[in-house]
Design a protein around this motif. Structure first.
Motif, PDB file in Angstrom:
ATOM      1  N   GLY A   1       0.802  -1.215   0.000  1.00  0.00           N
ATOM      2  CA  GLY A   1       0.000   0.000   0.000  1.00  0.00           C
ATOM      3  C   GLY A   1       0.834   1.264   0.000  1.00  0.00           C
ATOM      4  N   TRP A   2       0.178   2.372   0.369  1.00  0.00           N
ATOM      5  CA  TRP A   2       0.810   3.678   0.355  1.00  0.00           C
ATOM      6  C   TRP A   2       0.551   4.372   1.684  1.00  0.00           C
ATOM      7  CZ3 TRP A   2       3.546   4.858  -4.024  1.00  0.00           C
ATOM      8  CH2 TRP A   2       3.271   4.087  -5.151  1.00  0.00           C
ATOM      9  N   ILE A   3       1.562   5.103   2.178  1.00  0.00           N
ATOM     10  CA  ILE A   3       1.390   5.881   3.402  1.00  0.00           C
ATOM     11  C   ILE A   3       1.876   7.302   3.148  1.00  0.00           C
ATOM     12  CG2 ILE A   3       1.640   3.864   4.897  1.00  0.00           C
ATOM     13  CD1 ILE A   3       4.466   4.883   5.570  1.00  0.00           C
ATOM     14  N   PRO A   4       1.356   8.287   3.929  1.00  0.00           N
ATOM     15  CA  PRO A   4       1.773   9.676   3.732  1.00  0.00           C
ATOM     16  C   PRO A   4       3.283   9.850   3.901  1.00  0.00           C
ATOM     17  CG  PRO A   4      -0.137   9.551   5.173  1.00  0.00           C
ATOM     18  CD  PRO A   4       0.346   8.151   4.985  1.00  0.00           C
ATOM     19  N   LEU A   5       3.827  10.789   3.179  1.00  0.00           N
ATOM     20  CA  LEU A   5       5.258  11.079   3.222  1.00  0.00           C
ATOM     21  C   LEU A   5       5.511  12.166   4.253  1.00  0.00           C
ATOM     22  CD1 LEU A   5       7.580   9.918   1.452  1.00  0.00           C
ATOM     23  CD2 LEU A   5       7.426  12.000   0.083  1.00  0.00           C
ATOM     24  N   ASP A   6       6.388  11.901   5.221  1.00  0.00           N
ATOM     25  CA  ASP A   6       6.740  12.947   6.180  1.00  0.00           C
ATOM     26  C   ASP A   6       7.830  13.835   5.582  1.00  0.00           C
ATOM     27  OD1 ASP A   6       9.127  11.524   6.370  1.00  0.00           O
ATOM     28  OD2 ASP A   6       8.602  10.599   8.286  1.00  0.00           O
ATOM     29  N   TYR A   7       8.256  14.845   6.351  1.00  0.00           N
ATOM     30  CA  TYR A   7       9.204  15.819   5.805  1.00  0.00           C
ATOM     31  C   TYR A   7      10.524  15.168   5.400  1.00  0.00           C
ATOM     32  CZ  TYR A   7      12.321  19.823   5.443  1.00  0.00           C
ATOM     33  OH  TYR A   7      13.239  20.737   4.990  1.00  0.00           O
ATOM     34  N   ASP A   8      11.070  14.304   6.268  1.00  0.00           N
ATOM     35  CA  ASP A   8      12.342  13.659   5.951  1.00  0.00           C
ATOM     36  C   ASP A   8      12.216  12.789   4.698  1.00  0.00           C
ATOM     37  OD1 ASP A   8      13.575  14.831   8.115  1.00  0.00           O
ATOM     38  OD2 ASP A   8      13.189  13.150   9.474  1.00  0.00           O
ATOM     39  N   GLY A   9      11.084  12.087   4.593  1.00  0.00           N
ATOM     40  CA  GLY A   9      10.868  11.262   3.418  1.00  0.00           C
ATOM     41  C   GLY A   9      10.752  12.093   2.158  1.00  0.00           C
ATOM     42  N   MET A  10      10.120  13.258   2.269  1.00  0.00           N
ATOM     43  CA  MET A  10       9.985  14.142   1.118  1.00  0.00           C
ATOM     44  C   MET A  10      11.358  14.612   0.636  1.00  0.00           C
ATOM     45  SD  MET A  10       7.968  17.779   0.887  1.00  0.00           S
ATOM     46  CE  MET A  10       9.189  18.592   1.936  1.00  0.00           C
ATOM     47  N   VAL A  11      12.226  15.000   1.582  1.00  0.00           N
ATOM     48  CA  VAL A  11      13.569  15.456   1.222  1.00  0.00           C
ATOM     49  C   VAL A  11      14.351  14.333   0.547  1.00  0.00           C
ATOM     50  CG1 VAL A  11      15.784  16.251   2.139  1.00  0.00           C
ATOM     51  CG2 VAL A  11      13.644  17.212   3.026  1.00  0.00           C
ATOM     52  N   GLN A  12      14.216  13.124   1.090  1.00  0.00           N
ATOM     53  CA  GLN A  12      14.928  11.981   0.521  1.00  0.00           C
ATOM     54  C   GLN A  12      14.436  11.677  -0.896  1.00  0.00           C
ATOM     55  OE1 GLN A  12      14.640   8.448   2.885  1.00  0.00           O
ATOM     56  NE2 GLN A  12      16.096   7.285   1.646  1.00  0.00           N
ATOM     57  N   GLU A  13      13.116  11.726  -1.096  1.00  0.00           N
ATOM     58  CA  GLU A  13      12.555  11.476  -2.427  1.00  0.00           C
ATOM     59  C   GLU A  13      13.097  12.478  -3.439  1.00  0.00           C
ATOM     60  OE1 GLU A  13       9.393   9.520  -3.628  1.00  0.00           O
ATOM     61  OE2 GLU A  13      10.522   8.171  -2.317  1.00  0.00           O
ATOM     62  N   ARG A  14      13.142  13.729  -3.039  1.00  0.00           N
ATOM     63  CA  ARG A  14      13.629  14.764  -3.963  1.00  0.00           C
ATOM     64  C   ARG A  14      15.086  14.515  -4.331  1.00  0.00           C
ATOM     65  NH1 ARG A  14      10.882  20.501  -3.880  1.00  0.00           N
ATOM     66  NH2 ARG A  14       8.783  19.918  -3.265  1.00  0.00           N
ATOM     67  N   LYS A  15      15.904  14.146  -3.353  1.00  0.00           N
ATOM     68  CA  LYS A  15      17.318  13.903  -3.616  1.00  0.00           C
ATOM     69  C   LYS A  15      17.510  12.694  -4.532  1.00  0.00           C
ATOM     70  CE  LYS A  15      19.356  15.942   0.559  1.00  0.00           C
ATOM     71  NZ  LYS A  15      20.105  15.668   1.812  1.00  0.00           N
ATOM     72  N   MET A  16      16.723  11.647  -4.299  1.00  0.00           N
ATOM     73  CA  MET A  16      16.907  10.407  -5.051  1.00  0.00           C
ATOM     74  C   MET A  16      16.300  10.471  -6.450  1.00  0.00           C
ATOM     75  SD  MET A  16      16.174   7.503  -2.151  1.00  0.00           S
ATOM     76  CE  MET A  16      16.245   6.214  -3.396  1.00  0.00           C
ATOM     77  N   HIS A  17      15.095  11.063  -6.548  1.00  0.00           N
ATOM     78  CA  HIS A  17      14.352  10.952  -7.804  1.00  0.00           C
ATOM     79  C   HIS A  17      14.021  12.295  -8.460  1.00  0.00           C
ATOM     80  CE1 HIS A  17      13.685   6.713  -6.872  1.00  0.00           C
ATOM     81  NE2 HIS A  17      13.228   7.060  -5.684  1.00  0.00           N
ATOM     82  N   HIS A  18      14.173  13.405  -7.717  1.00  0.00           N
ATOM     83  CA  HIS A  18      13.686  14.708  -8.202  1.00  0.00           C
ATOM     84  C   HIS A  18      12.228  14.583  -8.637  1.00  0.00           C
ATOM     85  CE1 HIS A  18      17.614  16.675  -8.062  1.00  0.00           C
ATOM     86  NE2 HIS A  18      18.110  15.558  -8.541  1.00  0.00           N
ATOM     87  N   ALA A  19      11.467  13.808  -7.873  1.00  0.00           N
ATOM     88  CA  ALA A  19      10.067  13.552  -8.219  1.00  0.00           C
ATOM     89  C   ALA A  19       9.335  13.094  -6.967  1.00  0.00           C
ATOM     90  CB  ALA A  19       9.968  12.482  -9.307  1.00  0.00           C
TER      91      ALA A  19
END
Length: 462
Positions: free
Chosen positions: A401-419
């Protein structure tokens, strides 16, 4: 006296004084445009002058005696403006404070003319050999229009004929939509397209890409030739234009600058700018905004530019001067007016909305990849009056499934995927579509394009 030979009611003094008042105080135009149209003027010179004032207002040009005269005269051999009428209008205006009063008098005279026309029609039909029931229905339609009720009655034969036409269409093409498509086939499968006379609300937390989603939809609709009017209360016209060009180019100008690659893609951005410049989009970035101003702008744009949709980003900055002291009444009235506007103009109104701070009742509820409609900020009328309500939330995949992204997860996603992956949940779907969800992926370096699917697996319809 035979009513057929009576002169139609008119109020030349009100028409003259209103034109003069608006030339003297152009800041009164938004409120007046929301109340009356140029068709309500009986006297041609003042009708032309008022129409020119409305056109200038819609195009965001200065309203002066010279600009109004030039617009009223037009080009291509159009009839020159009546300078004497303009001079009389200017001389009659003591102030711009009474514009609303003159507008009301003009509206009253227009209704009386419509009433007289209905009477004339009734007399003519009464002398004919037609079916009297049909004649009565025709006159009733005219009376409803004169009273300001622009919704016509639909008979069951008419309604069932429309149903059967739709039935045959779907039998031949099961993928046919009831409205205009969005950029995402999966979402269209839930919504059955964006239908006219409907109101769609996109809501989510700050940073959930509500504006980006609205931008993608508007860009897609206008690429297909659908004219639109955008009210961007949180973004300037320049910001909106820059984001549209990035979206069309499929690249972020700022990202290319950061990577020192802007020069390599200069022609792509220039070509995208040339394409965007030809899109049938009109933008207003006023904030805050009165609902009367907004309705007037949409009504005029529908008539002049045949707009098919309106984007209101963000509804929380639209208000009514009638209910300044009550936030709940203000929001409820504003939403009812937008819904009425969408119905009257037969357009799709696409709205973005903030949420209040969620009050989760359990840890399980906090881990859901969507927000309940009760989280919408302020009055619940935003959800009640909307036809379609859609929650947007940044998420990450966990298990099945899917769970909400917290702030740290958002920063990590941007660094890894720029998406980012966005969970798009259709929470309400009054027109008859389905409830459900789709996953969209927003490409931050790709100009904000939102594709169906997850990182590096997404598709988009254009």
């Amino acid at each position: 006296m035979d009513p057929v030979t009576l002169d139609p009611p008119s109020d030349i003094e009100a028409e003259k004084h209103l034109v003069g008042a608006l030339l003297l105080r152009p800041d009164g135009v938004p409120d007046v445009v929301a109340r009356i149209s140029s068709e309500m003027f009986y006297h041609a010179p003042y009708r032309a002058l008022y129409g020119a004032i409305c056109d200038l207002f819609l195009d965001a040009y200065p309203i002066t005696a010279d600009t109004v005269a030039a617009r009223a005269s037009g080009t291509g051999g159009a009839k020159p403006v009546d300078r004497a009428a303009m001079q009389e209008a200017l001389e009659s205006a003591s102030s711009g404070e009474e514009a609303a009063l003159w507008a009301e008098r003009i509206a009253v005279a227009a209704k009386k003319r419509a009433l007289m026309e209905a009477g004339r029609k009734a007399m003519t039909l009464a002398r004919s050999e037609n079916d009297p029931d049909l004649d009565i229905s025709a006159v009733q339609e005219m009376l409803l229009s004169a009273a300001g009720d622009h919704s016509s009655l639909t008979s069951m034969p008419q309604a069932t004929a429309a149903y059967l036409e739709r039935l045959d269409l779907l039998a031949d093409n099961p993928d046919a939509l009831g409205g205009d498509p969005t950029p995402w086939h999966e979402l269209d499968g839930l919504l059955d397209g964006l239908r006219p006379a409907t109101t769609v609300v996109l809501y989510g937390t700050t940073g959930s890409f509500k504006t980006t989603a609205a931008l993608n939809i508007g860009h897609f609709l206008s690429r297909r030739g659908n004219a639109g009017i955008w009210f961007t209360t949180e973004s300037s016209v320049n910001e909106v234009t820059s984001r549209l060009i990035d979206l069309h180019a499929g690249r972020s100008m700022l990202a290319m600058r950061r990577l020192r690659k802007l020069g390599d893609h200069l022609e792509e951005f220039r070509d995208a700018a040339a394409f965007v410049s030809a899109l049938p989009i009109w933008v207003n970035d006023n904030s805050p905004m009165d609902i009367g101003f907004l309705r007037g702008m949409v009504g005029r744009a529908r008539k002049v530019h045949d707009v098919r949709y309106a984007i209101i980003d963000l509804i929380d900055h639209v208000h009514s001067n009638r209910f300044r002291d009550s936030e709940t009444k203000n929001e409820s009235f504003t939403m009812s007016q937008i819904k009425a506007m969408a119905t009257r103009e037969q357009i799709t109104a696409i709205i973005t909305a903030h949420i209040s701070k969620p009050n989760f009742r359990s840890p399980e509820e906090a881990r859901r990849p969507y927000l309940p409609m009760e989280a919408l900020k302020g009055s619940f009328s935003k959800a009640q009056d909307a036809d379609v309500v859609i929650s947007l939330m940044m998420v990450r995949e966990e298990g099945n499934g899917w769970i909400p992204l917290d702030y740290d997860g958002m920063v990590q996603e941007r660094k890894m995927h720029h998406a980012h992956n966005i969970y798009v949940a259709v929470m309400k779907n009054r027109p008859g579509g389905q409830l459900g969800h789709v996953i969209l992926n927003v490409d931050l370096d790709g100009g904000g394009i939102m594709r169906s699917g997850t990182h590096n697996k997404g598709t988009v319809s254009w």
